[in-house]
Design a protein around this motif. Structure first.
Motif, PDB file in Angstrom:
ATOM      1  N   GLY A  11       0.418  -1.406  -0.181  1.00 57.68           N
ATOM      2  CA  GLY A  11      -0.121  -0.040   0.256  1.00 57.68           C
ATOM      3  C   GLY A  11       1.266   1.562   0.354  1.00 57.68           C
ATOM      4  O   GLY A  11       2.583   1.511  -0.361  1.00 57.68           O
ATOM      5  N   GLY A  13      -3.348  -0.627  -2.306  1.00 57.69           N
ATOM      6  CA  GLY A  13      -4.001  -0.772  -1.044  1.00 57.69           C
ATOM      7  C   GLY A  13      -5.261   0.239  -1.008  1.00 57.69           C
ATOM      8  O   GLY A  13      -6.240  -0.242  -2.502  1.00 57.69           O
ATOM      9  N   CYS A  14      -5.636   0.921  -0.344  1.00 60.43           N
ATOM     10  CA  CYS A  14      -6.673   1.773   0.276  1.00 60.43           C
ATOM     11  C   CYS A  14      -6.835   2.980  -1.125  1.00 60.43           C
ATOM     12  O   CYS A  14      -7.495   3.647  -1.536  1.00 60.43           O
ATOM     13  N   ASN A  35      -6.235   3.012  -4.983  1.00 57.24           N
ATOM     14  CA  ASN A  35      -7.181   1.876  -6.161  1.00 57.24           C
ATOM     15  C   ASN A  35      -8.231   2.254  -6.564  1.00 57.24           C
ATOM     16  O   ASN A  35      -9.169   2.736  -6.990  1.00 57.24           O
ATOM     17  N   GLY A  84     -10.805   3.929  -3.441  1.00 50.56           N
ATOM     18  CA  GLY A  84     -10.137   4.257  -2.148  1.00 50.56           C
ATOM     19  C   GLY A  84     -10.499   6.222  -2.113  1.00 50.56           C
ATOM     20  O   GLY A  84     -11.392   6.462  -1.956  1.00 50.56           O
ATOM     21  N   ASN A 100     -14.398  -3.410   7.858  1.00 48.08           N
ATOM     22  CA  ASN A 100     -13.982  -3.605   6.968  1.00 48.08           C
ATOM     23  C   ASN A 100     -14.597  -2.755   5.929  1.00 48.08           C
ATOM     24  O   ASN A 100     -15.839  -2.445   6.481  1.00 48.08           O
ATOM     25  N   SER A 121     -16.522  -1.151  -1.191  1.00 47.69           N
ATOM     26  CA  SER A 121     -16.181   0.183  -2.020  1.00 47.69           C
ATOM     27  C   SER A 121     -16.798  -0.146  -3.044  1.00 47.69           C
ATOM     28  O   SER A 121     -16.841  -1.518  -3.774  1.00 47.69           O
ATOM     29  N   HIS A 129     -19.160   3.793  -0.148  1.00 44.66           N
ATOM     30  CA  HIS A 129     -18.385   2.839   0.705  1.00 44.66           C
ATOM     31  C   HIS A 129     -19.421   2.451   2.181  1.00 44.66           C
ATOM     32  O   HIS A 129     -20.054   3.261   2.449  1.00 44.66           O
ATOM     33  N   LYS A 188     -12.755  -4.380  -1.799  1.00 40.93           N
ATOM     34  CA  LYS A 188     -13.098  -4.316  -0.383  1.00 40.93           C
ATOM     35  C   LYS A 188     -11.316  -3.541   0.435  1.00 40.93           C
ATOM     36  O   LYS A 188     -10.183  -3.522  -0.184  1.00 40.93           O
ATOM     37  N   HIS A 189     -11.368  -3.378   1.074  1.00 40.33           N
ATOM     38  CA  HIS A 189     -10.779  -2.079   2.434  1.00 40.33           C
ATOM     39  C   HIS A 189     -10.826  -2.502   3.706  1.00 40.33           C
ATOM     40  O   HIS A 189     -11.820  -2.945   4.075  1.00 40.33           O
ATOM     41  N   GLN A 190     -10.050  -2.345   4.667  1.00 46.43           N
ATOM     42  CA  GLN A 190      -9.653  -2.434   5.736  1.00 46.43           C
ATOM     43  C   GLN A 190      -8.906  -0.817   6.714  1.00 46.43           C
ATOM     44  O   GLN A 190      -8.034  -1.081   5.987  1.00 46.43           O
TER      45      GLN A 190
END
Length: 399
Positions: free
Chosen positions: A15, A43-44, A46, A60, A262, A265, A310, A343-345
């Motif tokens: 990321g 990562g985020c 995206n 993201g 979690n 998006s 989101h 998918k993001h965390q």
């Protein structure tokens, strides 16, 4: 299979935190290997590249700011300043059963009575709800501002530490627009970092075990074994905790104290003629499990408009998500059935964060490893890069 090459540094996670740390180390001539469990990097960050008409949309993170001193230095170093595009100045809306002005549901009288608290209230030791609830008024917070603040951090803001929310930055570049994006999306920045000299990136390599003796040995799910002189972790705190549970139990235990959220998006790209409302940068629903709708309207396209929603993961089904998207876009359900998912965390930064971070830094220093990520200084892109800059400084001293 054990690889014969020994790297100077292995970074777990590709990321913005991992890549920015790796980039700085690689610039000194060190050989860096980045291992990423996913099939993509970023990562985020995206960017979804639509397969028609050269359109893209952020799934993201979506904005750079002139106050992001460390990140902007990387953009310059990568040679991407010519790709900077100012965000168009368009407004935000809230959504109930229709689009409304951002302050339409705010009680002006309650806000007027409460705002004086801003001048003598301190953030230290308070949650977002405790601190901002007094400044905007309890009812205003519960009905409107909780949703606005939750949209910023893409999780319920109530228990988030107010010290790490909407942080004031003293740095502001006069060379950059106040807020901006890149011509080819944020993914172009990530790809440029990854393509730098002395960096090797391997995706779909989920690290399952780490040994740190005379040198670092990393084993992945596929059975690959990589070695290096040093290691840095730039993935979720739970992932790092699992990898270090046997060799560094105190550090692992502290890392497990960082809860995460979690996020699903979901995005859609539509012909401009299908959308009947004016350009808008964000729409914040005042109810439901959707935190926000972020648009590509800030960089207009001649044919298309794009929208990323989101959602809190696990709350409602894909069908219900698309039904909500259609409602907010004022369309029939079938018109948004072809959606793209990511998918993001994200970590929840709660009270006591400073003390937890102090322990992490102490244990990492003792163990001779490096830690970076969005659970240190805050969730913004600049927070991530700022942390990586700090760890790079420590790496240089140790080297």
């Amino acid at each position: 299979m054990s690889h014969s090459k020994t790297y100077d540094l292995i970074v777990v996670g590709a990321g913005i935190s991992g890549l920015s740390f790796a980039y700085q180390v690689a610039k000194t001539g060190k050989q860096v290997l980045i291992l990423e469990a996913d099939d993509r990097i970023g990562g985020c960050l995206n960017t979804h590249y639509h397969d028609k008409n050269d359109f893209w949309l952020e799934m993201g993170a979506h904005t750079f700011y002139a106050t992001y001193a460390n990140l902007n230095a990387l953009i310059k170093s990568c040679g991407l300043e010519s790709d900077i595009e100012p965000r168009a100045k368009i407004g935000m809306k809230v959504f109930t059963d229709r689009h409304e002005k951002i302050m339409s549901r705010v009680s002006k009288w309650e806000l007027f009575r409460s705002v004086p608290h801003l001048f003598f209230s301190k953030r230290d030791g308070k949650t977002v709800k405790e601190y901002f609830g007094k400044i905007v008024g309890k009812n205003n917070y519960d009905k409107v501002f909780n949703r606005m603040f939750s949209a910023v951090i893409v999780q319920n803001a109530d228990n988030f530490s107010s010290e790490y929310f909407l942080k004031r930055r003293k740095t502001k570049s006069k060379e950059h627009p106040k807020s901006f994006i890149l011509k080819k999306g944020m993914q172009s920045f990530i790809e440029r970092l990854a393509a730098s000299e002395n960096i090797e990136v391997i995706t779909q390599q989920n690290v399952t075990s780490v040994k740190n003796e005379k040198q670092v040995s990393v084993t992945t799910e596929s059975g690959e074994i990589f070695t290096a002189r040093d290691i840095a972790f730039a993935c979720s705190p739970q992932k790092v905790a699992a990898l270090l549970s046997e060799i560094l139990p105190k550090l692992s235990k502290r890392l497990n104290e960082f809860p995460t959220q979690n996020i699903i998006s979901r995005a859609t790209v539509l012909p401009k003629e299908k959308i009947n409302f004016e350009p808008v940068s964000f729409v914040i629903p005042l109810q439901g499990s959707c935190f926000s709708m972020v648009t590509r309207d800030v960089l207009p396209h001649k044919e298309s408009r794009g929208f990323a929603f989101h959602f809190e993961d696990g709350k409602i089904s894909k069908e219900k998500q698309e039904q909500f998207m259609a409602e907010l876009l004022q369309l029939e359900q079938l018109e948004v059935s072809d959606t793209v998912e990511a998918k993001h965390q994200l970590p929840l930064i709660s009270l006591g964060h400073k003390e937890r971070i102090q322990d992490l830094e102490k244990y990492a220093e003792e163990a001779g490893i490096y830690l970076t990520g969005n659970y240190f200084n805050g969730l913004s892109l600049e927070d991530c890069v700022e942390r990586s800059v700090k760890e790079f400084s420590r790496y240089q001293k140790n080297a």
